[in-house]
Write a protein that holds these residues in place. Structure first.
Motif, PDB file in Angstrom:
ATOM      1  N   ARG A  37       0.856  -1.187   0.000  1.00 59.56           N
ATOM      2  CA  ARG A  37       0.000   0.000   0.000  1.00 59.56           C
ATOM      3  C   ARG A  37       0.888   1.233   0.000  1.00 59.56           C
ATOM      4  O   ARG A  37       1.909   1.269   0.695  1.00 59.56           O
ATOM      5  CB  ARG A  37      -0.876   0.019   1.249  1.00 59.56           C
ATOM      6  CG  ARG A  37      -1.876  -1.110   1.292  1.00 59.56           C
ATOM      7  CD  ARG A  37      -2.612  -1.141   2.594  1.00 59.56           C
ATOM      8  NE  ARG A  37      -3.376   0.093   2.764  1.00 59.56           N
ATOM      9  CZ  ARG A  37      -4.329   0.240   3.657  1.00 59.56           C
ATOM     10  NH1 ARG A  37      -4.623  -0.744   4.470  1.00 59.56           N
ATOM     11  NH2 ARG A  37      -4.971   1.377   3.760  1.00 59.56           N
ATOM     12  N   LYS A  38       0.510   2.218  -0.767  1.00 59.15           N
ATOM     13  CA  LYS A  38       1.266   3.475  -0.813  1.00 59.15           C
ATOM     14  C   LYS A  38       1.388   4.067   0.586  1.00 59.15           C
ATOM     15  O   LYS A  38       2.452   4.522   0.987  1.00 59.15           O
ATOM     16  CB  LYS A  38       0.548   4.447  -1.755  1.00 59.15           C
ATOM     17  CG  LYS A  38       1.096   5.842  -1.758  1.00 59.15           C
ATOM     18  CD  LYS A  38       0.247   6.712  -2.684  1.00 59.15           C
ATOM     19  CE  LYS A  38       0.466   8.164  -2.457  1.00 59.15           C
ATOM     20  NZ  LYS A  38      -0.363   8.984  -3.334  1.00 59.15           N
ATOM     21  N   ASN A  39       0.304   4.071   1.315  1.00 57.88           N
ATOM     22  CA  ASN A  39       0.272   4.543   2.698  1.00 57.88           C
ATOM     23  C   ASN A  39      -0.004   3.347   3.593  1.00 57.88           C
ATOM     24  O   ASN A  39      -1.100   2.804   3.597  1.00 57.88           O
ATOM     25  CB  ASN A  39      -0.798   5.614   2.881  1.00 57.88           C
ATOM     26  CG  ASN A  39      -0.496   6.841   2.068  1.00 57.88           C
ATOM     27  OD1 ASN A  39       0.511   7.491   2.279  1.00 57.88           O
ATOM     28  ND2 ASN A  39      -1.357   7.148   1.103  1.00 57.88           N
ATOM     29  N   MET A  40       1.014   2.956   4.318  1.00 57.91           N
ATOM     30  CA  MET A  40       0.948   1.747   5.132  1.00 57.91           C
ATOM     31  C   MET A  40       0.738   2.129   6.600  1.00 57.91           C
ATOM     32  O   MET A  40       1.475   2.952   7.133  1.00 57.91           O
ATOM     33  CB  MET A  40       2.267   0.991   4.965  1.00 57.91           C
ATOM     34  CG  MET A  40       2.299  -0.375   5.535  1.00 57.91           C
ATOM     35  SD  MET A  40       1.586  -1.644   4.491  1.00 57.91           S
ATOM     36  CE  MET A  40       2.667  -1.674   3.088  1.00 57.91           C
ATOM     37  N   PRO A  41      -0.245   1.511   7.264  1.00 60.46           N
ATOM     38  CA  PRO A  41      -0.434   1.821   8.685  1.00 60.46           C
ATOM     39  C   PRO A  41       0.702   1.264   9.539  1.00 60.46           C
ATOM     40  O   PRO A  41       1.198   0.176   9.286  1.00 60.46           O
ATOM     41  CB  PRO A  41      -1.761   1.139   9.036  1.00 60.46           C
ATOM     42  CG  PRO A  41      -1.980   0.122   7.979  1.00 60.46           C
ATOM     43  CD  PRO A  41      -1.232   0.564   6.759  1.00 60.46           C
ATOM     44  N   TYR A  42       1.108   2.045  10.517  1.00 61.57           N
ATOM     45  CA  TYR A  42       2.058   1.588  11.522  1.00 61.57           C
ATOM     46  C   TYR A  42       1.238   1.305  12.771  1.00 61.57           C
ATOM     47  O   TYR A  42       0.636   2.211  13.351  1.00 61.57           O
ATOM     48  CB  TYR A  42       3.132   2.631  11.795  1.00 61.57           C
ATOM     49  CG  TYR A  42       4.167   2.134  12.785  1.00 61.57           C
ATOM     50  CD1 TYR A  42       5.267   1.414  12.347  1.00 61.57           C
ATOM     51  CD2 TYR A  42       4.012   2.347  14.156  1.00 61.57           C
ATOM     52  CE1 TYR A  42       6.199   0.919  13.245  1.00 61.57           C
ATOM     53  CE2 TYR A  42       4.942   1.864  15.057  1.00 61.57           C
ATOM     54  CZ  TYR A  42       6.029   1.159  14.600  1.00 61.57           C
ATOM     55  OH  TYR A  42       6.951   0.664  15.487  1.00 61.57           O
ATOM     56  N   LEU A  43       1.192   0.034  13.183  1.00 61.94           N
ATOM     57  CA  LEU A  43       0.337  -0.372  14.300  1.00 61.94           C
ATOM     58  C   LEU A  43       1.126  -0.472  15.596  1.00 61.94           C
ATOM     59  O   LEU A  43       2.251  -0.974  15.613  1.00 61.94           O
ATOM     60  CB  LEU A  43      -0.307  -1.726  13.998  1.00 61.94           C
ATOM     61  CG  LEU A  43      -1.113  -1.824  12.703  1.00 61.94           C
ATOM     62  CD1 LEU A  43      -1.638  -3.237  12.525  1.00 61.94           C
ATOM     63  CD2 LEU A  43      -2.239  -0.817  12.688  1.00 61.94           C
ATOM     64  N   ARG A  44       0.511   0.005  16.667  1.00 64.47           N
ATOM     65  CA  ARG A  44       1.076  -0.204  18.002  1.00 64.47           C
ATOM     66  C   ARG A  44       0.820  -1.642  18.414  1.00 64.47           C
ATOM     67  O   ARG A  44       0.087  -2.371  17.763  1.00 64.47           O
ATOM     68  CB  ARG A  44       0.398   0.744  18.998  1.00 64.47           C
ATOM     69  CG  ARG A  44       0.898   2.148  18.890  1.00 64.47           C
ATOM     70  CD  ARG A  44       0.321   2.988  20.018  1.00 64.47           C
ATOM     71  NE  ARG A  44      -0.307   4.129  19.359  1.00 64.47           N
ATOM     72  CZ  ARG A  44      -1.453   4.662  19.670  1.00 64.47           C
ATOM     73  NH1 ARG A  44      -2.143   4.197  20.683  1.00 64.47           N
ATOM     74  NH2 ARG A  44      -1.931   5.668  19.015  1.00 64.47           N
ATOM     75  N   HIS A  45       1.376  -2.037  19.540  1.00 65.12           N
ATOM     76  CA  HIS A  45       1.212  -3.419  20.007  1.00 65.12           C
ATOM     77  C   HIS A  45      -0.243  -3.794  20.212  1.00 65.12           C
ATOM     78  O   HIS A  45      -0.616  -4.934  20.013  1.00 65.12           O
ATOM     79  CB  HIS A  45       2.005  -3.666  21.298  1.00 65.12           C
ATOM     80  CG  HIS A  45       3.483  -3.676  21.065  1.00 65.12           C
ATOM     81  ND1 HIS A  45       4.105  -4.608  20.269  1.00 65.12           N
ATOM     82  CD2 HIS A  45       4.463  -2.849  21.494  1.00 65.12           C
ATOM     83  CE1 HIS A  45       5.387  -4.378  20.224  1.00 65.12           C
ATOM     84  NE2 HIS A  45       5.655  -3.302  20.964  1.00 65.12           N
ATOM     85  N   GLY A  46      -1.092  -2.864  20.569  1.00 69.29           N
ATOM     86  CA  GLY A  46      -2.507  -3.157  20.771  1.00 69.29           C
ATOM     87  C   GLY A  46      -3.294  -3.241  19.480  1.00 69.29           C
ATOM     88  O   GLY A  46      -4.468  -3.577  19.488  1.00 69.29           O
ATOM     89  N   GLY A  47      -2.653  -2.936  18.359  1.00 67.01           N
ATOM     90  CA  GLY A  47      -3.333  -3.001  17.073  1.00 67.01           C
ATOM     91  C   GLY A  47      -3.885  -1.670  16.594  1.00 67.01           C
ATOM     92  O   GLY A  47      -4.443  -1.593  15.512  1.00 67.01           O
ATOM     93  N   ASP A  48      -3.750  -0.612  17.419  1.00 65.79           N
ATOM     94  CA  ASP A  48      -4.231   0.707  17.008  1.00 65.79           C
ATOM     95  C   ASP A  48      -3.231   1.330  16.032  1.00 65.79           C
ATOM     96  O   ASP A  48      -2.026   1.167  16.159  1.00 65.79           O
ATOM     97  CB  ASP A  48      -4.378   1.629  18.227  1.00 65.79           C
ATOM     98  CG  ASP A  48      -5.431   1.130  19.200  1.00 65.79           C
ATOM     99  OD1 ASP A  48      -6.435   0.553  18.736  1.00 65.79           O
ATOM    100  OD2 ASP A  48      -5.244   1.303  20.422  1.00 65.79           O
TER     101      ASP A  48
END
Length: 132
Positions: A37-48
């Protein structure tokens, strides 16, 4: 690859090369597709979602270099890198040439031609016939 790409991209690439060497050792053809994905989510340990990370040219250069490498055991027979963006309705589109990515034209050309899905789809049947 769906999240935390900046953190893990080296691991993904090393795994690609290791598995390619293992598979090619038995003279089996290997075709590999990476979809990002062009914009990739960076997730915290909790999944947020902590932030959104834009794919960089630097992160993609290793695939371009691998494609241009000689035919070593770690190089897949066929390689494809797809870079997608999604609109508000969730519809995907190819986005390798988007101006905000600030890729060099040579990188855009590689993604649109040699590493493109269209090129992959054309060459895949040939690889299958060759490895029969």
């Amino acid at each position: 690859m769906t999240s935390n790409y900046a953190q893990n991209n080296i691991n993904y690439f090393e795994q690609l090369m290791e598995e390619t060497a293992n598979i090619r050792r038995i003279n089996c053809g290997l075709a590999y597709i990476t979809i990002l994905r062009k914009n990739m989510p960076y997730l915290r340990h909790g999944g947020d979602v902590e932030k959104m990370e834009k794919i960089t040219e630097h992160q993609l250069l290793k695939y371009i270099c691998l494609l241009c490498d000689m035919d070593y055991p770690h190089k897949p027979d066929l390689l494809c890198v797809v870079l997608l963006d999604f609109d508000g309705a969730g519809q995907a589109r190819f986005c390798e040439g988007d101006k905000d990515l600030r890729f060099l034209q040579t990188t855009v050309d590689m993604l649109r031609n040699h590493l493109s899905f269209i090129n992959f789809a054309k060459k895949f049947p040939l690889l299958c016939r060759f490895k029969e």
